[in-house]
Design an enzyme around this catalytic site. Sequence first.
Site, PDB file in Angstrom:
ATOM      1  N   HIS A   1       0.865  -1.234  -0.123  1.00  0.00           N
ATOM      2  CA  HIS A   1       0.094   0.059  -0.510  1.00  0.00           C
ATOM      3  C   HIS A   1       1.287   1.273   0.178  1.00  0.00           C
ATOM      4  CE1 HIS A   1      -3.631   2.527   1.457  1.00  0.00           C
ATOM      5  NE2 HIS A   1      -2.601   2.802   1.683  1.00  0.00           N
ATOM      6  N   GLU A   2       1.277   1.194   0.889  1.00  0.00           N
ATOM      7  CA  GLU A   2       2.927   2.528   1.632  1.00  0.00           C
ATOM      8  C   GLU A   2       3.921   2.426   0.179  1.00  0.00           C
ATOM      9  OE1 GLU A   2       1.716   4.626   3.139  1.00  0.00           O
ATOM     10  OE2 GLU A   2       0.402   3.545   4.261  1.00  0.00           O
TER      11      GLU A   2
ATOM     12  N   HIS B   1       2.173   5.235  -3.288  1.00  0.00           N
ATOM     13  CA  HIS B   1       2.238   5.815  -3.158  1.00  0.00           C
ATOM     14  C   HIS B   1       3.336   6.667  -3.227  1.00  0.00           C
ATOM     15  CE1 HIS B   1      -1.352   6.717  -0.713  1.00  0.00           C
ATOM     16  NE2 HIS B   1      -1.056   6.032   0.220  1.00  0.00           N
TER      17      HIS B   1
ATOM     18  N   HIS C   1       3.619   7.327  -7.219  1.00  0.00           N
ATOM     19  CA  HIS C   1       2.647   7.972  -7.455  1.00  0.00           C
ATOM     20  C   HIS C   1       3.732   9.121  -6.904  1.00  0.00           C
ATOM     21  CE1 HIS C   1      -1.404  10.228  -6.830  1.00  0.00           C
ATOM     22  NE2 HIS C   1      -1.228  10.303  -7.783  1.00  0.00           N
TER      23      HIS C   1
END
Length: 706
Positions: free
Chosen positions: A486-487, A490, A493
């Site tokens: 999940h992290e 980021h 991104h």
Amino acid sequence: MSDATATAAPEQLDPANPFAAPSGLPYGLPDFVAVRTEHLAPAIAAGMAAQRAEWEAVATDDAVPDVVNTLEALERSGELLGRVLVVFHTLAGSVGGDEIHAIESEVAPRLAAHHDAFWLDRRIFNRLESLAGATALLDLDAETAWLLAQYRKNFVRAGIRLEDAEMERLRELNSRLVTLETEFSQRVVKAMEAGAVEVDDPARLAGLDEGTLAALARSAADRDAGADHLVTLVLPTQQPLLARADDRELRAELLAASEARGTGVDAASDTRATLLEIARLRAERAQLLGYEHHAAYVAEDGTAATTDAINEMLARLAAPAARNAEREADELRAMLEADPAVPAGTELSAADWSYYAERLRKERYSVDDAVLRPYLELDRLLTDGVFFAATALYGITFHERDDLAGYADGVRVWEVTEEDGSGLGLFVGDFYARAGKRGGAWMHHLVDQSHLLDRRPVVVNNLNITPPPAGEPTLLTWDEVRTCFHEFGHALHGLFSDVRYPTLSGTSVPRDFVEYPSQVNEMWMANPAVVSRFARHHVTGEPLPAELLDQVLAVAGYGEGFATTEYLGAALLDQAWHQVRPERVPTAVEEVQAFESEALVRARVAVDLVPPRYRSTYFNHTFGGGYDAGYYSYIWSEVLDADTVEWFTGDGAENGDGGLNRRAGQRFRETLLSRGFSQDPLASFRELRGRDSRIDPLLVRRGLTD
């Protein structure tokens, strides 16, 4: 008060201060080795003064406003302040300590005043308005036009059209709020430390594996506890050991300690008065700016646009989630009643839920975290899981840079290169919990990508994994594996940002969109080609047995009633605190619990066995972490995520690979990950999918269909 931005000769920074010049390290990575605490406050003061002078130069420029002398000048301003603030905020969140917290408390209101000095300067706003009036003649490119529109919108939202007396009150509110939010966050960290549970009798730790016991002993030693073992708390209500500790009294003690945080059991970390004042002042500020309440102010700046849209979606999910949680509770009650170690007539409690849910998973799916952990080792997960998936999708590769230092022991740095060998940026991994570090997991930037400033990105992932004993491997739970993916979503991104202006870079998107790419990246942890590489025994190298992997994947949908209900409890509490007028906010700390209880009942998520993921008194997302009235963002983003996963596994897939290929990855990168906030994020989604999002894939994923 005058419109004019207050000015003074910029403070001169000692050339020996490491912030006096840009970092000479690759990609502009801050030189953490050279930074000492005493460097921070002088550099922040000098940085604010320098940027105020830069703003004044824009405001007083006699030339006709154009892109270079107005927009680009604003985007270039604040270089010194930006250099020091990324380091300061990193140390405040990831290292902490009394010295850092003292500086944080001191500079927070000064930074708020600095923010207001810009956004309440009518001279700069008027230049932007003049520039907007001439756009037809200037023929602006799409990104520049979008940036101009964002500046103008944000000036209005900041209060530029208020009368002078109203502006003065707004400044007071902003200053007080940032002080309170800083105080809340610091008290939450103190509450986690104060709430740690000491265990003298090792028999009370039955059910825990040797690695966990060793970690608890190390925590006790590191923090000078008065017992041999110390169970430290994580940020959410549910604590990891609740699923494994056989001692029912210990489970009850641990959950009680978690839920009691900030309620006054420890005076130094009581957050109730702080959160009440925050809620009241936010409500007052919203009304001053012309909004019904703070939640309406926040929603307008997101993709949701209105609180009606948010309320409608949350309400649609609440009832079926609570029903599912009740069905799950019935199964767990049956397990408790059949447990010979529990006296007859014992009622299922919230502290029992995780324990019996874990036993049910073992019985029904033969999945046991203790069996899984030896196959989930952190280094292999990074290299053969997280990084491997990124290479397969996007062609990028990772090379650890042992010559580049982080800001604390155990922080690691990787250089990220493109398929052609050119440098993309740096990825910094801070995976372990430490005293002073705030709880949870998050990503932040040390350097924002910008073509205007010729900067490539440096991004950080922060987790709070319990450190293993010296020389031992870091073995993870399946949930911690999910957090890593999940992290890193980021991080991608931020790394793939391909925009001109720093304001629009990377993850600088609306809060209810920013979780979308990270949630999509979670899908790869279950992709057969990925999991077969990282899920290997840390001693023998043997892959996770196929039948065990099948069971892990089969169990993924179990417990969605609980998970959705506890999440919605927090999201609806967040909305409740921020959808009230100032006079409706409680005034006595004793009323906090009653307000919370009434809000949960009203929202139909008051399930006694499923406490909210965060109770108000330690809800750092909403009272200190920048997600105020925005915690709904996770489920709002998951609508886009579930829809996108459907695209990857459908149109994006090749030869049964589930979408793990360069063609699908490049499309996702080009249409969405690279765009930052250079256009309407939902336009990026529509470019990817060819239509607006649909909620149906999310309802199916979470078992919320009729």
